[in-house]
Design an enzyme around this catalytic site. Structure first.
Site, mmCIF file in Angstrom:
data_model
loop_
_atom_site.group_PDB
_atom_site.id
_atom_site.type_symbol
_atom_site.label_atom_id
_atom_site.label_comp_id
_atom_site.label_asym_id
_atom_site.label_seq_id
_atom_site.Cartn_x
_atom_site.Cartn_y
_atom_site.Cartn_z
ATOM 1 N N LYS A 102 16.202 35.628 -19.122
ATOM 2 C CA LYS A 102 17.384 34.769 -19.248
ATOM 3 C C LYS A 102 18.618 35.589 -19.612
ATOM 4 C CE LYS A 102 14.930 30.521 -20.483
ATOM 5 N NZ LYS A 102 14.711 29.478 -21.525
ATOM 6 N N LYS A 158 20.961 23.479 -41.064
ATOM 7 C CA LYS A 158 22.409 23.622 -40.916
ATOM 8 C C LYS A 158 23.133 23.727 -42.257
ATOM 9 C CE LYS A 158 22.184 24.761 -37.553
ATOM 10 N NZ LYS A 158 22.813 25.822 -36.722
ATOM 11 N N ASN A 178 25.026 32.847 -33.988
ATOM 12 C CA ASN A 178 25.250 31.670 -33.157
ATOM 13 C C ASN A 178 23.964 31.010 -32.667
ATOM 14 O OD1 ASN A 178 26.902 30.145 -30.832
ATOM 15 N ND2 ASN A 178 25.189 31.232 -29.885
ATOM 16 N N TYR A 186 16.567 19.578 -39.159
ATOM 17 C CA TYR A 186 17.777 20.160 -38.580
ATOM 18 C C TYR A 186 18.883 20.220 -39.630
ATOM 19 C CZ TYR A 186 21.850 20.747 -35.505
ATOM 20 O OH TYR A 186 23.006 21.206 -34.913
ATOM 21 N N SER A 218 27.112 26.556 -37.877
ATOM 22 C CA SER A 218 26.410 25.456 -38.530
ATOM 23 C C SER A 218 26.633 24.200 -37.678
ATOM 24 C CB SER A 218 26.919 25.276 -39.963
ATOM 25 O OG SER A 218 26.270 24.202 -40.608
#
Length: 316
Positions: free
Chosen positions: A60, A208, A109, A204, A164
């Site tokens: 990729k 974050k 990122n 999640y 985030s």
């Protein structure tokens, strides 16, 4: 709808116009092969930076680098990095340090979003927290010598940009249920209690808010040589939503903004905001200082999270 809104009221910050020439700058972008990371790499290459595109899949990454070259006439350098496997993280950092003496900007990122709770990292951590937080913390920590060297050579603070999300507000309770972070019977019971819909979102949220905690940690610990911020990139349509249910994807297709806009806030933090403006801050679209959830100001919990991460990476 997001695309339409972006055309009606475009951001005042325009990367192509506002980012200066970056010749000589050495930059890493994790998750640079797709989505916001890809768009970040694109803008950096257009400004002649030396870009290391860090990604798990060589295939990729090669496809992304080829496409970026066609779009920018510059070539990114592949850095193999699996954030969900700590030995891979160390190997990636060592490979970079073997090629470069300094690192000017690190874009943390890459990441995963609402993956099924039964998915764990190679070291048995929750996939989201392990990838988004532990992997990035370890990678950053290993790169501190190169970030320090950047300051020593330029007398300009190196920058760490941590992606985030406003989704940090989904973190449960005080912000972190430590029992949920590593595979085992206690975690299984936690997941079962949360339910199949809520558990991935709670995990999640923990990852974050964890991104913000580690951003603040690096901003404080190495304030003499670098600056660090966390940010919400906006409601952006990328492949991160691949784990979302069908109806959420339908709504997302209608409301989310296109991927290029997702890079704007982190690029603003990296090149437009002054070091004093951005360090220890939480940025929001499309390049301004925002306010995170009140739980982010819990320094005791921040210390506990950092101590937990350090324990998990010990020996790797």
């Amino acid at each position: 709808m997001g695309t339409v809104l972006a055309r009606i009221a475009p951001p005042s910050f325009r990367p192509e116009r506002d980012i200066p020439d970056l010749t000589g700058k050495v930059i890493i972008v994790t998750g640079g092969n797709a989505g916001i990371g890809y768009e970040t790499c694109k803008q950096l290459l257009l400004k002649n930076a030396k870009v290391y595109l860090a990604a798990r899949s060589a295939e990729k990454a090669a496809a992304a680098i080829k496409r970026l070259e066609a779009e920018t006439k510059n070539t990114a350098i592949f850095l193999k990095l699996d954030l969900a496997d700590l030995p891979s993280v160390r190997k990636a950092a060592q490979e970079f340090l073997g090629q470069e003496s300094r690192l000017d900007i690190l874009f943390n990122n890459g990441g995963v979003m609402i993956s099924p709770p039964d998915q764990l990292t190679a070291q048995n951590h929750d996939l989201q927290f392990g990838t988004n937080v532990i992997g990035h913390f370890f990678f950053t920590d290993l790169l501190i010598p190169a970030l320090t060297k950047s300051y020593e050579e330029t007398q300009v603070p190196a920058r760490i940009i941590n992606t985030s999300s406003s989704g940090h507000a989904f973190a449960p309770g005080n912000g972190m249920d430590f029992v949920s972070l590593k595979g085992g019977t206690e975690r299984d019971a936690w997941v079962k209690k949360k339910g199949s819909f809520s558990a991935p979102w709670a995990l999640y949220g923990e990852s974050k808010i964890g991104n913000i905690y580690i951003s603040n940690y690096f901003a404080k610990k190495y304030s003499n040589v670098l600056v660090s911020c966390a940010l919400h990139p906006g409601g952006i349509k990328t492949e991160l939503q691949r784990h979302a249910s069908g109806w959420i994807q339908v709504i997302g297709n209608a409301l989310l903004y296109p991927a290029p806009l997702g890079a704007y806030t982190q690029l603003w933090g990296a090149f437009i905001a002054t070091p004093a403006q951005m360090t220890g801050q939480y940025l929001v679209p499309w390049g301004k200082i925002g306010k995170a959830d009140n739980r982010v100001s819990n320094t005791k919990l921040e210390e506990e999270v950092v101590a937990y991460i350090k324990e998990q990476i010990k020996g790797f």
